[in-house]
Design a protein around this motif. Structure first.
Motif, PDB file in Angstrom:
ATOM      1  N   GLY A 305      -0.446  15.957 -12.593  1.00 50.00           N
ATOM      2  CA  GLY A 305      -1.461  15.891 -11.552  1.00 50.00           C
ATOM      3  C   GLY A 305      -0.914  15.760 -10.147  1.00 50.00           C
ATOM      4  N   ALA A 306       0.376  15.446 -10.017  1.00 52.21           N
ATOM      5  CA  ALA A 306       0.965  15.344  -8.683  1.00 52.21           C
ATOM      6  C   ALA A 306       1.140  16.729  -8.079  1.00 52.21           C
ATOM      7  CB  ALA A 306       2.304  14.626  -8.747  1.00 52.21           C
ATOM      8  N   THR A 307       0.992  16.828  -6.774  1.00 56.86           N
ATOM      9  CA  THR A 307       1.200  18.100  -6.090  1.00 56.86           C
ATOM     10  C   THR A 307       2.660  18.509  -6.177  1.00 56.86           C
ATOM     11  OG1 THR A 307      -0.614  17.624  -4.560  1.00 56.86           O
ATOM     12  CG2 THR A 307       0.982  19.294  -3.871  1.00 56.86           C
ATOM     13  N   TYR A 308       2.888  19.790  -6.418  1.00 55.16           N
ATOM     14  CA  TYR A 308       4.276  20.274  -6.530  1.00 55.16           C
ATOM     15  C   TYR A 308       5.036  20.039  -5.235  1.00 55.16           C
ATOM     16  CZ  TYR A 308       8.198  23.425  -6.144  1.00 55.16           C
ATOM     17  OH  TYR A 308       9.451  23.935  -5.908  1.00 55.16           O
ATOM     18  N   SER A 309       6.277  19.597  -5.388  1.00 54.97           N
ATOM     19  CA  SER A 309       7.205  19.469  -4.276  1.00 54.97           C
ATOM     20  C   SER A 309       8.614  19.477  -4.841  1.00 54.97           C
ATOM     21  CB  SER A 309       6.956  18.175  -3.495  1.00 54.97           C
ATOM     22  OG  SER A 309       7.981  17.987  -2.533  1.00 54.97           O
ATOM     23  N   PRO A 310       9.537  20.178  -4.202  1.00 54.42           N
ATOM     24  CA  PRO A 310      10.922  20.163  -4.701  1.00 54.42           C
ATOM     25  C   PRO A 310      11.629  18.837  -4.467  1.00 54.42           C
ATOM     26  CG  PRO A 310      10.771  21.438  -2.676  1.00 54.42           C
ATOM     27  CD  PRO A 310       9.366  21.092  -3.064  1.00 54.42           C
ATOM     28  N   VAL A 311      11.110  18.000  -3.563  1.00 58.38           N
ATOM     29  CA  VAL A 311      11.779  16.740  -3.235  1.00 58.38           C
ATOM     30  C   VAL A 311      11.825  15.795  -4.427  1.00 58.38           C
ATOM     31  CG1 VAL A 311      11.766  14.727  -1.725  1.00 58.38           C
ATOM     32  CG2 VAL A 311      11.230  16.993  -0.793  1.00 58.38           C
ATOM     33  N   PRO A 312      10.698  15.468  -5.079  1.00 61.01           N
ATOM     34  CA  PRO A 312      10.789  14.571  -6.245  1.00 61.01           C
ATOM     35  C   PRO A 312      11.544  15.189  -7.412  1.00 61.01           C
ATOM     36  CG  PRO A 312       8.553  15.415  -5.996  1.00 61.01           C
ATOM     37  CD  PRO A 312       9.297  15.811  -4.761  1.00 61.01           C
ATOM     38  N   ILE A 313      11.556  16.517  -7.509  1.00 59.68           N
ATOM     39  CA  ILE A 313      12.341  17.159  -8.573  1.00 59.68           C
ATOM     40  C   ILE A 313      13.822  16.885  -8.346  1.00 59.68           C
ATOM     41  CG2 ILE A 313      13.014  19.367  -9.587  1.00 59.68           C
ATOM     42  CD1 ILE A 313      10.232  20.400  -9.068  1.00 59.68           C
ATOM     43  N   ASP A 314      14.273  17.057  -7.109  1.00 59.00           N
ATOM     44  CA  ASP A 314      15.676  16.766  -6.798  1.00 59.00           C
ATOM     45  C   ASP A 314      16.002  15.299  -7.068  1.00 59.00           C
ATOM     46  OD1 ASP A 314      16.120  19.364  -6.055  1.00 59.00           O
ATOM     47  OD2 ASP A 314      15.876  19.020  -3.914  1.00 59.00           O
TER      48      ASP A 314
END
Length: 775
Positions: A305-314
């Motif tokens: 449910g969180a909005t996609y972002s590459p920051v938390p993936i990294d």
């Protein structure tokens, strides 16, 4: 028969004629060839004054005894012309000799730049490659002209005209002069966007480093066009969209055009936003046998449910790879793999644990640091020689090196070492200035106009240590402060600090003076990804002096104690996820600290702050809520006016300094109120505010706001038998409007307030100006 004989005779004559013609052609060719080559028996050189004969022969590749064809003579002449030493060259064969006639270029006596006012000579001469006492070269002079023109273009003056002139002097010398006609600045008149549907142009302009020209043009340089800045803006704009779920966002092109008058740039970003995606299933899988993924699954922070972002993936990748190292699993990489669900616009995220290449760090080479010690740069690496190589760790280290602020440029690259399984990390830095000495003035609506001088050094003696010294004097106070910080004590993320301050106040706005001295060493260290803990010791001296006879009886009694020395131990905990949280539009800040006094004076002083911020309406409006409170309790002794809390305009707007809180009454009359606030052992304030655009051009940097503050300060502690007014919790409330103005001297905030709930003897004010702060 006669006809046959005639034909034979005719054919014989024709054959003889052709044979004779061939012999003639061969003879003529041999004569011409002989004329176009020369055997050099002697060489005569004319026109050279500085260049030796031998040097000319060497450059031309000519030796006595050589037989040179016309082509070889032309090659020799070209070599001499290409040397840049001669303005003209002629090679003339004379029998068995060769005449070389040259005209040397003059030498440069001095180089001058004329007509420049916006750029100093020293700045422009740095880009000029021509040099005094060297041979003048027209080609180099033209290159220098282009370099000077480019220097002006980088300052936004693309219409500047540079003309090289030479002034002849005796002895074949010249003065080289670059005549400059400076133009006006070619500003960025407009930045526009095509294809943006979700965010307004004003919101997107605030993301970019490049700004439109405005009325602050004389002191703001970011509205000049710079290709490098626009290239950085492309990256920033892409990061902005993708961190908000727009995984397919692309900048199709950036159109940069000049107006017809060539006095302004028009920049247009043509973008395609795509659709906004959210995370769906988030799982961990291992392709390496024997790894239990349950612990790794618990370590991830991205949630459905969180909005996609590459920051938390990294961040998750870093967390998973560090967990693998903690478990003794080297060369394990977390590979994020995304599966798109186009129908519901979600993304399944799977972290796959895979085996990385078995490569080790052979060594770390650092170059360019003439001042900064190697260990300061090495401390930014989590790896050392011999550790497994992790590209992500190298990238993070490079980011930390740049974040130090010591270098104008810092590049971190890798190359193969002594074997394919070894890697060498090259760190190339260009050091920049790290110290500032300032003299100036400031204004605060609480303390009035003041003068300030300060010295700050962020890389003291190249050790990465911070040193600051500040002296300030205002209408009502004077302050001397010294601070020292070692950010990497014992080579670890352990920050040591030493703070010393001395301050005095006079009775300009109170019926007493104060004197205080505080010395406090501290240690701070991270306790979580977003949390940090600091512990400290404090030695403090406080004194009340020059107490007026008309001052409060409570203050007069407190002054009888004269100078009071306190010793204390304390801690501060802070948590801030505004930059590292999953939501780029929201964040929270928590701060809590306690100070424990020991010795003759025993007390516990507790303070706390909780703040939250979020953006709504496509990030056009920012909402903030802050709760701040403090409490002071004594087990031995009692608080004095120098110890208690006061609410200034940074805590609660709409009041004079000390304008609210307990006040003393005279023993004989409840209506005889002194001008001095007593402060309180407790305070609590809640601040609610909104910041929003005013519809003005974004280049002005002006936005609006509205706020409500509600709170109070109360409880004097020891009252000496008196009954101060407002000694119990007596809330006040104010509302107001704000104007935020981002200026080169800092973000200013103008507050216009209206009291909603105040007491009779409070000192209110309807306007103040402060440096804008958040939380």
């Amino acid at each position: 028969m006669q006809n046959v004989v005639g034909r034979l005779w005719s054919q014989t004559v024709d054959a003889a004629r052709r044979l004779l013609l061939a012999f003639l052609l061969i003879a003529v060719g041999a004569t011409i060839a002989s004329a176009q080559s020369v055997t050099v028996r002697s060489v005569t050189i004319e026109g050279n004054l500085r260049v030796a004969d031998g040097t000319i022969l060497t450059i031309g590749g000519i030796d006595i005894g050589d037989t040179l064809s016309t082509a070889e003579l032309n090659d020799a002449a070209q070599a001499l012309r290409a040397s840049g030493l001669f303005e003209s060259v002629d090679l003339i064969p004379r029998g068995n000799g060769l005449l070389i006639q040259v005209a040397e270029y003059p030498t440069i006596n001095i180089i001058n730049i004329e007509g420049n006012a916006r750029l100093r000579d020293a700045q422009l001469l740095q880009v000029v490659q021509s040099q005094s006492r060297r041979v003048y070269s027209p080609a180099q002079a033209e290159a220098d002209t282009a370099a000077i023109t480019q220097a002006y273009a980088q300052q936004g003056r693309i219409n500047a005209v540079v003309t090289p002139r030479i002034i002849p002097l005796p002895n074949n010398q010249v003065n080289l002069v670059f005549e400059v006609v400076e133009s006006a600045v070619t500003e960025v008149e407009r930045i526009s966007f095509i294809g943006n549907r979700t965010f307004s142009e004003g919101r997107l302009r605030r993301v970019l480093e490049t700004k439109q020209a405005g009325f602050l043009r004389p002191i703001i340089a970011r509205d000049t066009y710079s290709p490098e800045r626009v290239a950085a803006d492309r990256e920033v704009l892409t990061d902005f969209y993708r961190s908000r779920g727009y995984i397919d966002f692309v900048i199709q092109n950036v159109d940069v055009a000049l107006t017809r008058e060539r006095d302004a740039y028009l920049i247009t970003f043509n973008v395609r936003e795509g659709q906004k995606f959210e995370f769906a299933d988030v799982t961990v899988r291992s392709e390496i046998e024997g790894i239990d993924v349950s612990d790794f699954q618990d370590a991830i922070r991205v949630r459905r449910g969180a909005t996609y972002s590459p920051v938390p993936i990294d961040s998750d990748v870093v967390r998973l790879e560090r967990l693998a190292l903690q478990k003794g699993l080297n060369f394990v990489q977390a590979d994020p793999r995304i599966t798109r669900n186009e129908r519901d616009l979600t993304l399944d995220l799977e972290y796959v644990l895979v085996s990385g290449p078995r490569v080790f760090v052979e060594r770390i080479d650092i170059e360019g640091n003439g001042t900064t010690l190697d260990r300061v740069i090495r401390n930014q690496f989590d790896i050392v020689e011999g550790d497994p190589f992790n590209p992500r760790e190298i990238r993070d280290s490079a980011r930390r090196i740049r974040a130090l602020g010591f270098f104008e440029n810092a590049a971190v690259n890798t190359r193969e070492g002594s074997s394919p399984s070894q890697v060498i990390v090259d760190v190339d830095v260009v050091e920049g200035p790290t110290g500032t000495l300032t003299f100036g003035a400031n204004f605060n609506s609480d303390t009035g106009l003041g003068l300030v001088s300060s010295y700050r050094q962020s890389n003291f003696q190249g050790r990465g240590q911070r040193l600051n010294f500040e002296l300030s004097t205002a209408e009502t106070n004077r302050r001397l402060a010294f601070g020292f910080t070692e950010p990497q004590l014992l080579g670890r993320d352990l920050r040591f600090g030493l703070d010393l301050s001395y301050a005095t106040t006079d009775n300009e706005n109170a019926l007493y003076d104060t004197e205080s001295l505080r010395l406090s060493p501290s240690l701070s260290f991270p306790v979580s990804e977003n949390g940090r803990l600091a512990v400290y010791y404090a030695f403090e001296y406080n004194d009340l002096t020059d107490v007026s006879d008309s001052a409060s009886q409570i203050i007069q009694n407190e002054a009888l104690e004269e100078g009071v020395v306190t010793n204390s131990l304390g801690y501060n905990y802070s948590y801030d996820n505004r930059r590292t949280g999953l939501n780029p539009n929201a964040g929270i800040v928590l701060r809590f600290g306690q100070e424990f006094g020991f010795g003759d004076t025993q007390f516990i002083k507790s303070t706390g702050l909780a703040g939250a911020e979020t953006k709504i309406w496509n990030e056009e409006v920012t909402l903030r809520a802050t709760l701040e409170a403090g409490h002071l309790s004594y087990q031995e002794g009692s608080s004095r006016v120098t110890d208690r809390f006061f609410l200034n305009s940074s805590l609660m707007r709409g009041f004079e300094a000390g304008g609210i809180g307990p006040r003393s009454t005279d023993l004989d009359s409840d209506l005889n109120i002194t001008d001095d606030a007593l402060g309180g052992d407790s305070f609590a304030v809640i601040r609610l505010e909104a910041e929003f655009p005013l519809g003005l051009p974004s280049e002005y940097g002006i936005s609006g706001g509205a706020f409500i503050d509600y709170g109070s300060v109360w409880n004097v502690g020891e009252t000496y038998g008196l009954d101060p007014l407002y000694n119990d919790f007596t809330p006040r409330a104010v509302a107001g409007l704000s104007i935020f103005w981002t200026t080169p001297i800092g973000p200013l905030r103008f507050n216009f307030t209206e009291p909603l709930d105040v007491q009779e003897f409070d000192n209110t004010k309807s306007f103040d100006v402060t440096i804008s702060t958040s939380f």
